[in-house]
Design an enzyme around this catalytic site. Structure first.
Site, short mmCIF file in Angstrom:
data_model
loop_
_atom_site.label_atom_id
_atom_site.label_comp_id
_atom_site.label_asym_id
_atom_site.label_seq_id
_atom_site.Cartn_x
_atom_site.Cartn_y
_atom_site.Cartn_z
CG ASP A 95 5.43 27.82 28.73
OD1 ASP A 95 5.30 26.69 28.21
OD2 ASP A 95 6.47 28.49 28.63
CG ASP A 195 8.09 22.91 27.31
OD1 ASP A 195 8.82 23.89 27.10
OD2 ASP A 195 8.50 21.83 27.78
CD GLU A 247 10.36 24.81 23.20
OE1 GLU A 247 11.47 25.31 23.43
OE2 GLU A 247 9.83 23.99 23.98
CG HIS A 321 12.73 30.53 28.90
ND1 HIS A 321 11.83 30.57 27.84
CD2 HIS A 321 12.73 29.25 29.33
CE1 HIS A 321 11.33 29.37 27.66
NE2 HIS A 321 11.85 28.55 28.54
CG ASP A 322 14.84 27.48 26.73
OD1 ASP A 322 14.95 27.47 27.97
OD2 ASP A 322 13.87 26.96 26.13
#
Ligand code: NOJ
Length: 549
Positions: A95, A195, A247, A321-322
């Site tokens: 990531d 990201d 993302e 995870h968000d």
């Protein structure tokens, strides 16, 4: 390289498995669980950042891209994980956070110390008459600019003030980033998740936003495609088997055609978040409303059709995870926990795109329901709790919102067994485990043919068995139905019909097309179900039918 029949499993290392019982999950913990991952049948693991970081945003504030944070282990641990994963045929995706660095990064420290070269690595601007350069709002609340007295200027931070935005306009920054990507490619990693990568290209002119929070100026910015093509050509594009996913924050479909288009040479696929905002009131994450089912269907359908028409590719997901846990959000984690979790899994895995499973989703992990702000760890949650109270909400009202929307809902320890802390750690976990680990855990589900876990294993296996699932085109059906989400997939002489009831009540639907010859290949209820022109569905029923023409 194509990724149509692949499935990715996302690991948030901090909460996955703690091998040394210090309360924080680690790389060795992942290595210990590789057999479980293999048993699931996924092809890749995407591991969220474990690089050196002050952990203000759990690793998304990177201070050194090429070294491992000691809380997670060492480079030797990483090499071992990598070798063990390879033995099992599991690829590793890293990531990479390139929109910003931590303010603890040596580049930023040199900038603060007065080195011009490094000041140009970031976005420093003078304000006017004591005001910040623009009125943009940080994604974590508050002003997006931080003043540095010694330099008499502000730096931009679209996230926390310890996450300073990089200046991609500067070719030296781009070169440094290529070096980082190449470093990890040389270590043999198989892919990357980038990201908030559609925020890296900032506008030429920085101006106030009187209509919104500033995002329209830097989202899918002016040079974004040029930067991504450059990144591709100079790094992973030189190999032909690297999987990449961007993302894309608040993106547009038109831009995603390019980001992931077959002939564009940017990325393999994209995450977009529009389908996960259907329970935001007036598009505000911190204002609650029940989810808008029609809007959800419209978004899923339009992206399916739009992306396939442009030969572009989506990453499919409900959880990360968000995000709060999907069974607590769009399903019913009390009365129809198992059934609704399976139905939601089926929807994602039968669509066109590459499915991503977030740790714990495969066992139906729920939201945390922590009712005291002291139980929360996430910087966004604690900031917004304050902001909501400053806006006049009582603590109780603010907590109600945080409890539903907090990113910590997805960050509680993975529930492995009914032992203390769900078998995650014998120490005190950095964030509390959810009490329901006694019932909801891997150990309980592994040998149960009817479990959510085994349903996910079947979903993964089906994608590998039926070409229509991997390669078929999507045709939305019953687009206006109030309860049912239904679509067809078609590939050569194969057809798939997927029917899902999104509600806890029974309903009926009239199938006004040819239904001859379909057989049920997956269900969360009656596997002997026969298709009927007048089809009756029970609460949260989900069926996948298949036929050859
Ligand atoms: C998106 C990541 O998924 C999130 O966890 C992080 O806080 C922001 N980007 C900033 O890096």
């Amino acid at each position: 390289m194509n990724f149509e029949d692949k499935v990715v499993y996302q690991i948030y290392p901090k909460s996955f498995y703690d091998s040394n019982n210090d309360g924080i999950g680690d790389l060795n913990g992942i290595t210990e669980k590789l057999d479980y991952i293999k048993y699931l049948g996924v092809d890749y693991i995407w591991i969220t950042p474990f690089f050196i970081s002050p952990q203000r945003d759990n690793g998304y504030d990177v201070a050194d891209y090429c070294n491992i944070d000691p809380t997670y282990g060492t480079m030797e641990d990483f090499d071992r994980l990598s070798a063990e994963a390879k033995k099992r045929g599991i690829g590793i995706m890293l990531d990479m956070v390139f929109n910003h660095t931590s303010t603890e990064h040596k580049w930023f420290k040199k900038a603060l110390a007065g080195e011009k070269k490094y000041q140009d690595f970031y976005i420093f601007k003078k304000g006017e008459k004591g005001n910040s350069p623009t009125n943009w709002v940080s994604k974590f609340g508050g002003n997006a600019w931080e003043y540095v007295k010694e330099l008499e200027s502000y730096y931009l931070h679209l996230f926390d003030k310890t996450q300073a935005d990089l200046n991609w306009e500067n070719p030296e920054v781009r070169e440094e980033i290529y070096k980082v990507v190449k470093f990890w490619l040389d270590k043999g990693v198989n892919g990357f998740r980038f990201d908030v990568v559609n925020l890296i290209s900032k506008p030429e002119k920085f101006e106030n936003d009187y209509e919104g929070d500033g995002r329209r100026f830097y989202t899918d910015g002016p040079k974004i495609h040029e930067y991504l093509k450059g990144l591709n050509q100079n790094t992973f594009g030189q190999k032909n088997d690297i999987i990449t996913v961007g993302e894309m924050s608040s993106t547009s479909m038109e831009n995603c055609f390019k980001y992931s288009g077959k002939k564009e040479n940017e990325l393999s696929m994209v995450f977009n978040f529009h389908h996960l905002k259907v329970d935001y009131k007036n598009k505000d994450k911190w204002a609650l409303q029940p989810f808008d089912f029609q809007e959800l269907k419209d978004i899923l359908n339009s992206w399916q059709v739009g992306m396939q028409e442009h030969d572009a590719w989506s990453a499919l997901f409900w959880c990360n995870h968000d995000q709060p846990r999907i069974v607590s959000r769009l399903g019913d984690d009390k009365n129809f926990w198992k059934k609704s979790a399976k139905m939601l899994g089926t929807v994602i895995h039968m669509l066109r795109g590459t499915p991503y499973i977030y740790q714990g989703e495969e066992i139906g992990m729920t939201n945390a329901y922590f009712d005291n702000i002291s139980q929360y760890r996430d910087v966004e949650s604690t900031n917004y709790h304050k902001i909501l109270m400053n806006n006049g909400l009582s603590d109780e009202e603010a907590m109600k919102v945080v409890m539903e929307r907090s990113r910590d809902n997805g960050r509680t320890p993975m529930q492995w067994s009914d032992e203390i802390n769900g078998g995650f750690s014998k120490g005190t976990p950095w964030i509390e485990s959810i009490k329901n680990y006694r019932d909801i855990n891997v150990k309980n589900q592994i040998d149960d043919e009817e479990s959510i876990l085994n349903h996910y294993r079947k979903l993964i296996a089906l994608r590998k068995k039926y070409r229509v699932i991997a390669l078929g085109k999507t045709i939305p059906l019953a687009e206006k139905d109030k309860n049912i989400y239904m679509f067809k997939r078609e590939f050569k002489n194969e057809e798939l019909l997927v029917i899902n009831n999104f509600y806890g009540t029974s309903c009926e639907i009239n199938l006004d097309f040819d239904i001859e010859g379909y057989e049920c290949i997956l269900s969360n209820g009656d596997m002997n179900k026969k298709l009927d022109k007048n089809l009756k569905l029970e609460a949260y029923d989900s069926f996948v039918f298949y036929r050859k023409k």
